[in-house]
Design an enzyme around this catalytic site. Structure first.
Site, PDB file in Angstrom:
ATOM      1  N   ASP A 220       0.844  -1.209   0.000  1.00 41.59           N
ATOM      2  CA  ASP A 220       0.000   0.000   0.000  1.00 41.59           C
ATOM      3  C   ASP A 220       0.873   1.250   0.000  1.00 41.59           C
ATOM      4  O   ASP A 220       2.087   1.166   0.146  1.00 41.59           O
ATOM      5  CB  ASP A 220      -0.926  -0.023   1.235  1.00 41.59           C
ATOM      6  CG  ASP A 220      -2.175   0.819   1.026  1.00 41.59           C
ATOM      7  OD1 ASP A 220      -2.306   1.463  -0.034  1.00 41.59           O
ATOM      8  OD2 ASP A 220      -3.029   0.841   1.932  1.00 41.59           O
ATOM      9  N   HIS A 359     -10.288  -1.649  -7.033  1.00 46.72           N
ATOM     10  CA  HIS A 359     -10.191  -0.573  -6.016  1.00 46.72           C
ATOM     11  C   HIS A 359      -9.372   0.623  -6.514  1.00 46.72           C
ATOM     12  O   HIS A 359      -9.778   1.782  -6.344  1.00 46.72           O
ATOM     13  CB  HIS A 359      -9.596  -1.154  -4.733  1.00 46.72           C
ATOM     14  CG  HIS A 359      -9.339  -0.153  -3.663  1.00 46.72           C
ATOM     15  ND1 HIS A 359     -10.336   0.617  -3.099  1.00 46.72           N
ATOM     16  CD2 HIS A 359      -8.178   0.225  -3.033  1.00 46.72           C
ATOM     17  CE1 HIS A 359      -9.814   1.415  -2.178  1.00 46.72           C
ATOM     18  NE2 HIS A 359      -8.511   1.197  -2.120  1.00 46.72           N
TER      19      HIS A 359
HETATM   20  C1  HEM Z   1      -9.161  -1.190   4.700  1.00 42.80           C
HETATM   21  C2  HEM Z   1      -9.439  -0.396   3.688  1.00 42.80           C
HETATM   22  C3  HEM Z   1      -8.534  -0.210   2.504  1.00 42.80           C
HETATM   23  C4  HEM Z   1      -7.618  -1.053   1.964  1.00 42.80           C
HETATM   24  C5  HEM Z   1      -7.275  -2.457   2.409  1.00 42.80           C
HETATM   25  C6  HEM Z   1      -7.014  -0.361   0.855  1.00 42.80           C
HETATM   26  C7  HEM Z   1      -6.006  -0.894   0.057  1.00 42.80           C
HETATM   27  C8  HEM Z   1      -5.407  -0.218  -0.980  1.00 42.80           C
HETATM   28  C9  HEM Z   1      -4.325  -0.740  -1.766  1.00 42.80           C
HETATM   29  C10 HEM Z   1      -3.672  -2.104  -1.578  1.00 42.80           C
HETATM   30  C11 HEM Z   1      -4.015   0.192  -2.699  1.00 42.80           C
HETATM   31  C12 HEM Z   1      -2.949   0.070  -3.767  1.00 42.80           C
HETATM   32  C13 HEM Z   1      -1.648   0.690  -3.383  1.00 42.80           C
HETATM   33  C14 HEM Z   1      -1.473   2.098  -3.855  1.00 42.80           C
HETATM   34  O1  HEM Z   1      -1.801   2.408  -4.997  1.00 42.80           O
HETATM   35  O2  HEM Z   1      -1.013   2.907  -3.062  1.00 42.80           O
HETATM   36  C15 HEM Z   1      -4.891   1.311  -2.497  1.00 42.80           C
HETATM   37  C16 HEM Z   1      -4.891   2.466  -3.240  1.00 42.80           C
HETATM   38  C17 HEM Z   1      -5.767   3.519  -3.046  1.00 42.80           C
HETATM   39  N1  HEM Z   1      -6.781   3.590  -2.142  1.00 42.80           N
HETATM   40 FE1  HEM Z   1      -7.238   2.208  -0.760  1.00 42.80          FE
HETATM   41  N2  HEM Z   1      -7.589   0.865   0.735  1.00 42.80           N
HETATM   42  C18 HEM Z   1      -8.525   1.005   1.723  1.00 42.80           C
HETATM   43  C19 HEM Z   1      -9.328   2.097   1.966  1.00 42.80           C
HETATM   44  C20 HEM Z   1      -9.427   3.187   1.133  1.00 42.80           C
HETATM   45  C21 HEM Z   1     -10.374   4.255   1.302  1.00 42.80           C
HETATM   46  C22 HEM Z   1     -11.417   4.361   2.414  1.00 42.80           C
HETATM   47  C23 HEM Z   1     -10.155   5.142   0.284  1.00 42.80           C
HETATM   48  C24 HEM Z   1     -10.866   6.422  -0.030  1.00 42.80           C
HETATM   49  C25 HEM Z   1     -12.157   6.606   0.148  1.00 42.80           C
HETATM   50  C26 HEM Z   1      -9.051   4.626  -0.500  1.00 42.80           C
HETATM   51  C27 HEM Z   1      -8.487   5.261  -1.577  1.00 42.80           C
HETATM   52  C28 HEM Z   1      -7.401   4.799  -2.285  1.00 42.80           C
HETATM   53  C29 HEM Z   1      -6.739   5.567  -3.324  1.00 42.80           C
HETATM   54  C30 HEM Z   1      -7.092   6.978  -3.787  1.00 42.80           C
HETATM   55  C31 HEM Z   1      -5.721   4.752  -3.813  1.00 42.80           C
HETATM   56  C32 HEM Z   1      -4.728   5.095  -4.921  1.00 42.80           C
HETATM   57  C33 HEM Z   1      -5.299   4.695  -6.275  1.00 42.80           C
HETATM   58  C34 HEM Z   1      -4.377   5.111  -7.392  1.00 42.80           C
HETATM   59  O3  HEM Z   1      -3.945   6.261  -7.389  1.00 42.80           O
HETATM   60  O4  HEM Z   1      -4.102   4.285  -8.257  1.00 42.80           O
HETATM   61  N3  HEM Z   1      -8.649   3.442   0.036  1.00 42.80           N
HETATM   62  N4  HEM Z   1      -5.732   1.045  -1.438  1.00 42.80           N
END
Ligand code: HEM
Length: 505
Positions: A220, A359
């Site tokens: 992440d 996601h």
């Molecule tokens: C337990 C809850 C969550 C998990 C397990 C999770 C997991 C991840 C993972 C594995 C990534 C990919 C790594 C990265 O690109 O940095 C990611 C990206 C991201 N997540 Fe989450 N996330 C969670 C909650 C959230 C929430 C609540 C939001 C916003 C409402 C969010 C927004 C984002 C965004 C904006 C990205 C970057 C996407 C990109 O720029 O490609 N995440 N998340």
């Protein structure tokens, strides 16, 4: 639990709104360190607090805390020391010993501003509403109380009015506990308590090879926006955003999709909003679902399914670039792991590489919106936060059931909660029709999309395109594996604002 009535009887004199055209350039020494760089951490505590009725005493103590607040310049310094320490150890052929480092930041909710008597409107509706009132809109499960007010299924601590949060980070539990004690000693001398602890949520980075990976196992914190004239060497694929997308009052601090600047009080300059969510993760249940839904005989392994739900393999390698097999070297390589836009030929219309509801695609759709002429700039957030809870036990693995609470303390900094965090959750992740103009309905973000409609009610969720061999098939998502149990919206003021507006000599 503490519940202190809000007297609202103090008034802090504030100066006029920000004039963007007359601003001096950004001075990183004015910005709290977690925002633009991130406090280095192995352990991180979030101390949620209420301000005592003796507000004047609290404000005087706050003044004494300011020298302990870690600024962006100090964090840059700490990170340089960490790099030098690792380099030195490598030269000596040794494993680096962790440097004894700790950091402190502070942020206030709307309840906190009210309590302090700061009456200026910060100009963000979600912040002013507070997260508990916003929770139904975010899709959290809950039920109306006797007065027909929605009450989310959060732990009780977060049902209090939270006035603020102190973020304390460091290299180990001992350092962070000692720093937290030092913070509390400033506010609470002898019997004179000016800060009441509501709850301290303790985060810890996962051990060994899982370092940097959240509890489902995925690396992440890879994709973050670069901030103009601050992050001057963005990695390939990393978008640069205007400073105002993250810092209030700076260029680009505008209502999304417009050029209309938000009206902020002068003291808001170089502060940032912080959306904090206490998110539990049902890891064995998620793992079992992946196993049960995969079809390895046709090459559709549970690892591939997981990667398609997230948009990245566990290593961090993006499925848009590596659709069929993981590439661990690319996953950890900043020159490769963010260099994609969902714009390979056919990407816009097909889910060959990444499902529309993956996601990462839901939360930062890149070309899916840009091709339609929409900018995503003002939807971007900087994600900090940390994991909490223990590693899976053998009993949890064999039973497929969570016995110990674990998850993510999600922390997102942004120039507007309404523009970005709230919008991403509500209008993208929870919206089955997003991204728009696709040949099939994308469905819910399987990781964070919510369809709760009542107490303990997981409304039906599904997504399309999970199976690359049958992209029009709909995959039913039987439960929500991410369960919100609390949170609040905060504002992380600049150092000058802490000195001149929030505290007293
Ligand atoms: C337990 C809850 C969550 C998990 C397990 C999770 C997991 C991840 C993972 C594995 C990534 C990919 C790594 C990265 O690109 O940095 C990611 C990206 C991201 N997540 Fe989450 N996330 C969670 C909650 C959230 C929430 C609540 C939001 C916003 C409402 C969010 C927004 C984002 C965004 C904006 C990205 C970057 C996407 C990109 O720029 O490609 N995440 N998340």
């Amino acid at each position: 639990m503490l519940f202190l009535p809000d007297p609202g009887s103090f008034f802090v004199d504030c100066t006029s709104p920000i004039m963007a055209s007359t601003l001096p350039p950004l001075n990183p020494a004015n910005v709290q360190g977690d925002i633009l760089v991130g406090l280095p951490k192995k352990v991180q505590h979030y101390l949620f607090f209420q301000i005592d009725d003796d507000v004047t005493a609290f404000r005087k103590r706050l003044r004494l805390l300011i020298p302990l607040i870690t600024t962006t310049v100090q964090v840059q310094d700490d990170r340089a020391k960490i790099v030098a320490n690792k380099k030195k150890a490598a030269e000596l052929g040794k494993a680096p010993e962790l440097l004894r480092l700790s950091g402190v930041n502070i942020a206030f909710s709307q309840f906190g501003l009210n309590k302090l008597g700061i009456k200026d409107n910060l100009g963000d509706t979600a912040f002013a509403t507070g997260q508990q009132k916003d929770s139904q809109g975010l899709g959290d499960a809950g039920a109306p109380d006797a007065n027909n007010n929605f009450v989310p299924n959060w732990i009780n601590a977060f049902k209090n009015q939270i006035h603020g949060v102190v973020i304390i980070s460091g290299d180990c539990d001992l350092t962070v506990t000692a720093t937290q004690a030092a913070v509390l000693a400033i506010f609470n001398i002898g019997a004179h308590i000016t800060l009441h602890e509501v709850i301290t949520v303790k985060g810890v980075v996962r051990p060994g090879a899982e370092k940097g990976h959240e509890h489902f196992g995925f690396l992440d914190g890879i994709s973050q926006p670069a901030v103009k004239d601050f992050d001057t060497k963005p990695n390939p694929g990393q978008e640069t955003v205007s400073q105002g997308v993250i810092l209030c009052g700076r260029e680009g601090d505008v209502v999304a999709g417009t050029t209309t600047p938000f009206t902020r009080p002068a003291w808001a300059l170089d502060g940032s909003f912080l959306a904090l969510r206490y998110l539990f993760q049902l890891v064995p249940e998620f793992d079992n679902f992946l196993k049960a839904s995969a079809d390895p005989t046709k090459g559709f392994t549970s690892d591939l399914l997981g990667a398609r739900l997230v948009g990245r393999w566990k290593s961090g390698a993006p499925v848009d670039v590596f659709p069929l097999a993981d590439n661990p070297a690319a996953g950890k390589d900043p020159l490769q792991n963010n260099n994609f836009r969902y714009d390979f030929p056919n990407d816009f219309d097909t889910q060959d590489r990444c499902p529309f509801a993956g996601h990462t695609r839901k939360t930062n759709p890149r070309n899916d919106l840009e091709q339609l002429g929409f900018s995503t700039e003002n939807r971007r957030i900087i994600r900090r936060g940390v994991q909490f809870g223990p590693e899976l036990t053998p009993e949890e693995v064999s039973s497929g059931k969570t016995h110990h609470g674990r998850g993510l303390i999600f922390a997102a900094y942004c120039g507007s909660i309404t523009n970005s965090f709230q919008f991403i959750q509500q209008s993208w992740a929870n919206n089955q029709g997003f991204p728009i103009q696709k040949p099939v309905s994308p469905g819910f973000d399987a990781i964070i999309g919510q369809n709760n409609q009542g107490p303990d009610d997981n409304g039906p969720r599904s997504m399309s395109g999970a199976n690359p061999n049958n992209q029009t098939a709909t995959l039913s998502l039987p439960i929500e594996w991410v369960v919100p149990k609390g949170g609040e919206y905060f504002f992380s003021p600049s150092i000058p604002a802490l000195r001149d507006t929030f505290s007293l000599v």
